[in-house]
Design a protein around this motif. Sequence first.
Motif, PDB file in Angstrom:
ATOM      1  N   GLY A 199       0.811  -1.205   0.000  1.00 22.32           N
ATOM      2  CA  GLY A 199       0.000   0.000   0.000  1.00 22.32           C
ATOM      3  C   GLY A 199       0.843   1.253   0.000  1.00 22.32           C
ATOM      4  N   ALA A 200       0.162   2.391  -0.072  1.00 17.78           N
ATOM      5  CA  ALA A 200       0.870   3.675  -0.152  1.00 17.78           C
ATOM      6  C   ALA A 200       1.593   4.003   1.145  1.00 17.78           C
ATOM      7  N   LYS A 201       1.095   3.455   2.255  1.00 16.86           N
ATOM      8  CA  LYS A 201       1.701   3.715   3.558  1.00 16.86           C
ATOM      9  C   LYS A 201       1.941   2.397   4.279  1.00 16.86           C
ATOM     10  N   GLU A 202       2.816   2.444   5.269  1.00 10.10           N
ATOM     11  CA  GLU A 202       3.046   1.266   6.091  1.00 10.10           C
ATOM     12  C   GLU A 202       1.817   1.003   6.972  1.00 10.10           C
ATOM     13  N   GLY A 203       1.622  -0.236   7.307  1.00 10.01           N
ATOM     14  CA  GLY A 203       0.491  -0.615   8.139  1.00 10.01           C
ATOM     15  C   GLY A 203       0.495  -2.109   8.384  1.00 10.01           C
ATOM     16  N   LYS A 204      -0.663  -2.675   8.600  1.00  9.84           N
ATOM     17  CA  LYS A 204      -0.793  -4.094   8.889  1.00  9.84           C
ATOM     18  C   LYS A 204      -0.399  -4.940   7.672  1.00  9.84           C
ATOM     19  N   HIS A 205      -0.017  -6.177   7.966  1.00 13.04           N
ATOM     20  CA  HIS A 205       0.302  -7.140   6.920  1.00 13.04           C
ATOM     21  C   HIS A 205      -0.732  -8.264   7.004  1.00 13.04           C
ATOM     22  N   ILE A 206      -1.459  -8.502   5.909  1.00  7.90           N
ATOM     23  CA  ILE A 206      -2.534  -9.488   5.887  1.00  7.90           C
ATOM     24  C   ILE A 206      -2.349 -10.401   4.683  1.00  7.90           C
ATOM     25  N   ALA A 207      -2.676 -11.691   4.848  1.00  5.99           N
ATOM     26  CA  ALA A 207      -2.524 -12.649   3.760  1.00  5.99           C
ATOM     27  C   ALA A 207      -3.867 -13.243   3.351  1.00  5.99           C
ATOM     28  N   TRP A 208      -3.981 -13.531   2.056  1.00  3.54           N
ATOM     29  CA  TRP A 208      -5.110 -14.272   1.503  1.00  3.54           C
ATOM     30  C   TRP A 208      -4.555 -15.500   0.804  1.00  3.54           C
ATOM     31  N   ARG A 209      -5.112 -16.664   1.103  1.00  2.95           N
ATOM     32  CA  ARG A 209      -4.624 -17.910   0.510  1.00  2.95           C
ATOM     33  C   ARG A 209      -5.650 -18.513  -0.445  1.00  2.95           C
ATOM     34  N   ALA A 210      -5.182 -18.972  -1.608  1.00  2.00           N
ATOM     35  CA  ALA A 210      -5.999 -19.726  -2.554  1.00  2.00           C
ATOM     36  C   ALA A 210      -5.266 -21.011  -2.909  1.00  2.00           C
ATOM     37  N   ASP A 211      -5.985 -22.133  -2.946  1.00  2.00           N
ATOM     38  CA  ASP A 211      -5.370 -23.402  -3.343  1.00  2.00           C
ATOM     39  C   ASP A 211      -5.538 -23.585  -4.843  1.00  2.00           C
ATOM     40  N   ILE A 212      -4.604 -24.305  -5.488  1.00  2.00           N
ATOM     41  CA  ILE A 212      -4.533 -24.271  -6.949  1.00  2.00           C
ATOM     42  C   ILE A 212      -4.577 -25.647  -7.607  1.00  2.00           C
TER      43      ILE A 212
END
Length: 433
Positions: free
Chosen positions: A98-111
């Motif tokens: 993002g444009a600024k620092e902040g939280k780190h969040i993950a989204w997972r998809a199986d393939i």
Amino acid sequence: MALTTKAAKIAVSVLFFLFGWSMYSQNAAPSSIHQSIQTHTDAIFDGLVNLRRDFHLHPEVAEQEERTAQKIQDFLRSLGLEVKTGIGGHGVVGILKGAKEGKHIAWRADIDALPSDSPDVVDFASENKGVRHICGHDVHTTIGLGMAHVLASQKEHLEGRIYFIFQPAEETYAGAKAMIHDSLFQIIQPEEIYAAHITPSPQGTVFTKPGPLYAYLNAIEINYKSTVQNKGALIDYTKNLLQSFQTVGADSKFWDPRNTLDPEIGLANPNTIFKDYLTLLQDIKVNDSEGKITLSSLINSSDQPQLDALLKNVKAEIMNSKYAKDLLSVVYSYEKDILYNDENLAPLALKSIANIYGAQNAIPLYGVFPGYHGDDFAYFQEEVPGVYFFLGGSNYEKGIISMPHSPTFQVDEECIRTGVNYFSSMLVERLKP
């Protein structure tokens, strides 16, 4: 998502009875960023459908997802994301800053796809003989890429980072561990992690709950010396003992899958009967060989402490019986990690979707599904607080039933639009300080 045939039959009836009434609608006034998300999703929707169909045409089983992984990384790079490849096999991670620092969040998809010799039921049938996407991972992958596309367009308004994890080998319960062992969480450092899976509920619905989503699945094994005097009496005693620990009566409505989500007693009711239970999932097997007698059964429990206490209690009962001198061991020969949603994040994440897209579409659950279900996203949840959602993919009026692992699996592709909208908006809300 790993589902047995029996579990599949249970799930489709369960979800039909609960969600047959639910219709897709938006009755909340979204903020400007969420309006932008929906507008952008609409603009790329046809392209996402074509992408999903390409994945469906070229499915690859666990640990062979080379073409799939290449398309994913090419797509992510075209968005300007930083991309990491070859993690735990064919795993790919896209990093959106993002444009600024902040939280780190993950989204997972199986393939990965599944071995299947059944003929495909869609016009864009698999071109890889003996392999099909009949668990919805082609849809999951497409939703993840759609979210990356939409959120990359909003990066100037985002604080923090979003990691898009595309995981191989979910069907073999190996991919998540492989990525973790290959330093996934040294490469990225998410504070929260999320995922979703297609279910047979109607397109437009999403649901989840805090804590366990499925019952714990363990195999109990009781071993005796084979020199016992009366083997028949010992076997009868042990069978009766195990059955005595079941908390559900033989005549209970618990055993009818149509009751799982009954309005009065089902999973969507706070007073559900599908909680605080321990049951035997199969008949008790007996094996007399190699100098010992072994009795075993699969155990389903909604509560981990119940399972922890069971071994101790069974052993204590036997040690107070006339068979104490014959007992060798009471053990769990098999234990399966289950999906366990973070107690704080799950209601917050579901509420954020409900606030934007309507409470009638974001449905909380209270009980725990019995059965054999699973997803190795559970291993990610052991490392990072996370939430797993169920996303509806069926359209009953059109005869489309998105029952994972069924030969006639298909989806209403509108669920791609729904997934990109719901979960992009949810991640935006979760990034807020």
